[in-house]
Design a protein around this motif. Structure first.
Motif, mmCIF file in Angstrom:
data_model
loop_
_atom_site.group_PDB
_atom_site.id
_atom_site.type_symbol
_atom_site.label_atom_id
_atom_site.label_comp_id
_atom_site.label_asym_id
_atom_site.label_seq_id
_atom_site.Cartn_x
_atom_site.Cartn_y
_atom_site.Cartn_z
ATOM 1 N N ALA A 61 0.798 -1.215 0.000
ATOM 2 C CA ALA A 61 0.000 0.000 0.000
ATOM 3 C C ALA A 61 0.834 1.270 0.000
ATOM 4 N N ASP A 62 2.136 1.145 0.151
ATOM 5 C CA ASP A 62 3.031 2.299 0.214
ATOM 6 C C ASP A 62 3.835 2.385 -1.083
ATOM 7 N N LEU A 63 3.808 3.528 -1.758
ATOM 8 C CA LEU A 63 4.466 3.647 -3.066
ATOM 9 C C LEU A 63 5.945 3.291 -3.004
ATOM 10 N N THR A 64 6.642 3.838 -2.034
ATOM 11 C CA THR A 64 8.086 3.613 -1.941
ATOM 12 C C THR A 64 8.402 2.183 -1.526
ATOM 13 N N ARG A 65 7.718 1.683 -0.506
ATOM 14 C CA ARG A 65 8.011 0.330 -0.016
ATOM 15 C C ARG A 65 7.598 -0.734 -1.036
ATOM 16 N N ALA A 66 6.555 -0.462 -1.806
ATOM 17 C CA ALA A 66 6.135 -1.409 -2.843
ATOM 18 C C ALA A 66 7.228 -1.566 -3.893
ATOM 19 N N VAL A 67 7.829 -0.457 -4.303
ATOM 20 C CA VAL A 67 8.927 -0.516 -5.275
ATOM 21 C C VAL A 67 10.100 -1.291 -4.701
ATOM 22 N N THR A 68 10.436 -1.019 -3.447
ATOM 23 C CA THR A 68 11.547 -1.724 -2.797
ATOM 24 C C THR A 68 11.296 -3.223 -2.766
ATOM 25 N N GLU A 69 10.061 -3.634 -2.502
ATOM 26 C CA GLU A 69 9.723 -5.057 -2.472
ATOM 27 C C GLU A 69 9.885 -5.690 -3.855
ATOM 28 N N VAL A 70 9.450 -4.982 -4.896
ATOM 29 C CA VAL A 70 9.599 -5.503 -6.261
ATOM 30 C C VAL A 70 11.080 -5.626 -6.617
ATOM 31 N N LEU A 71 11.865 -4.627 -6.222
ATOM 32 C CA LEU A 71 13.312 -4.696 -6.482
ATOM 33 C C LEU A 71 13.935 -5.914 -5.806
ATOM 34 N N TYR A 72 13.471 -6.229 -4.609
ATOM 35 C CA TYR A 72 13.998 -7.369 -3.865
ATOM 36 C C TYR A 72 13.781 -8.672 -4.635
ATOM 37 N N TRP A 218 -5.012 -3.061 -3.532
ATOM 38 C CA TRP A 218 -3.989 -3.215 -2.501
ATOM 39 C C TRP A 218 -2.674 -2.515 -2.853
ATOM 40 N N CYS A 219 -2.543 -1.990 -4.095
ATOM 41 C CA CYS A 219 -1.299 -1.312 -4.508
ATOM 42 C C CYS A 219 -1.659 -0.019 -5.235
ATOM 43 N N PRO A 220 -1.573 1.135 -4.582
ATOM 44 C CA PRO A 220 -2.025 2.398 -5.169
ATOM 45 C C PRO A 220 -1.390 2.740 -6.515
ATOM 46 N N ALA A 221 -0.183 2.289 -6.758
ATOM 47 C CA ALA A 221 0.484 2.621 -8.022
ATOM 48 C C ALA A 221 -0.210 2.004 -9.219
ATOM 49 N N VAL A 222 -0.891 0.869 -9.006
ATOM 50 C CA VAL A 222 -1.526 0.144 -10.113
ATOM 51 C C VAL A 222 -2.922 -0.323 -9.692
ATOM 52 N N ASP A 223 -3.641 0.536 -8.975
ATOM 53 C CA ASP A 223 -4.902 0.098 -8.375
ATOM 54 C C ASP A 223 -6.042 -0.065 -9.375
ATOM 55 N N GLU A 224 -6.003 0.684 -10.474
ATOM 56 C CA GLU A 224 -7.057 0.592 -11.488
ATOM 57 C C GLU A 224 -6.420 0.529 -12.862
ATOM 58 N N ASN A 225 -6.831 -0.450 -13.662
ATOM 59 C CA ASN A 225 -6.176 -0.690 -14.941
ATOM 60 C C ASN A 225 -7.206 -1.062 -16.001
ATOM 61 N N HIS A 226 -7.071 -0.442 -17.176
ATOM 62 C CA HIS A 226 -8.046 -0.668 -18.240
ATOM 63 C C HIS A 226 -7.340 -0.835 -19.582
#
Length: 300
Positions: A61-72, A218-226
């Protein structure tokens, strides 16, 4: 004839409880496309963000921490898709997502083939969200991938809306342009779709749009996609009259699959009904000659 069967994903982002769940999902998608006899699989832009779920709800749910998790998880994701490409004997453009480049972040898509990793393309021009809210920066230049199925260029989402990027790739030899996308509204999807179709028209080539679809609250960066997956060509002799080789339903998950003949790209560029690819260089000669003609005042 050089026939290539292309599969474009309209891909939903799912919550993964663990790595095994993510691995199982993506393997099933690749296996499904392999059963359709696809040679080239295209996953969307930022589809790698579903890896943020592996960090738990607060992280995702956090923009910065979500990126860090993906990088991991990025290296493991690349090994996974490389293994799938080798196992199934396919070319796969893996889901794009954040990648570390020194101290900077890029939006990176990696291309794999039957022999393993071929190379990557970083997004060249960033959207306002990437620039202003997400601090993901542009890559350095473009890459032409000379593969066993043809010459491929990658224009990630917004990049497909800038004609000079695709033109440079096609002048270098690209026959297929891949446009993985992630857009949160119909307008964004249509910008990329129209861009992809325009690039196919201008360069007399094949373009492929593969979008993220559905909700991921659950992920604000990609919460809605069309969007809708699509494969396009120039509306010219030997191609569909509207340039639409194949297109899926709007917001409908799944693979859109079509077979194209890359010899037709060569033929269209050399002897098509129109010759936009050849005549591109005539534009500057006309564009530098701009005259202004003022309307005469209406007589009373």
């Amino acid at each position: 004839m050089r026939h290539v069967t292309i599969a474009a994903a309209a891909y939903p982002l799912d919550w993964a409880e663990d790595w095994a769940a993510y691995e199982a999902k993506t393997r099933a998608w690749v296996q499904m496309a392999a059963l359709k006899k696809a040679d080239l699989l295209v996953f969307p832009e930022y589809a790698a963000m579903e890896l943020a779920s592996l960090g738990g709800a607060e992280v995702a749910a956090d923009l910065t921490r979500a990126v860090t998790e993906v990088l991991y998880h990025r290296a493991a994701m690349e090994r996974h898709f490389e293994g799938l490409a080798i196992e199934f004997g396919l070319y796969i453009l893996a889901p794009s997502g954040p990648a570390q480049d020194g101290y900077d972040l890029r939006n990176r898509a990696v291309l794999f083939g039957p022999a393993g990793r071929i190379g990557h393309q970083d997004k060249a021009i960033m959207t306002r969200f990437e620039r202003e809210d997400w601090t993901i920066g542009p890559g350095r230049g473009l890459t032409l991938f000379d593969t066993g199925i043809g010459k491929i260029g990658i224009v990630i989402c917004y990049d497909s809306e800038f004609p000079l990027l695709s033109r440079a790739l096609c002048e270098a030899g690209a026959e297929i342009l891949l446009a993985p996308s992630c857009t949160d509204a119909a307008s964004g999807y249509n910008r990329v779709r129209i861009g992809a179709q325009a690039r196919a028209l201008e360069n007399q080539c094949v373009t492929v749009q593969a979008p993220v679809v559905g909700l991921a609250p659950w992920c604000p960066a990609v919460d809605e996609n069309h969007g809708a997956a699509g494969i396009y060509g120039p509306p010219d002799a030997g191609w569909p009259e509207d340039g639409v080789i194949a297109r899926g339903g709007y917001d409908e998950p799944g693979w859109v699959v079509a077979t194209v003949d890359l010899d037709q790209v060569t033929h269209s560029r050399r002897d098509g009904s129109v010759l936009l690819f050849q005549h591109w260089s005539e534009q500057p000669l006309q564009a530098v000659q701009i005259r202004t003609v003022a309307e005469s005042p209406r007589k009373s």
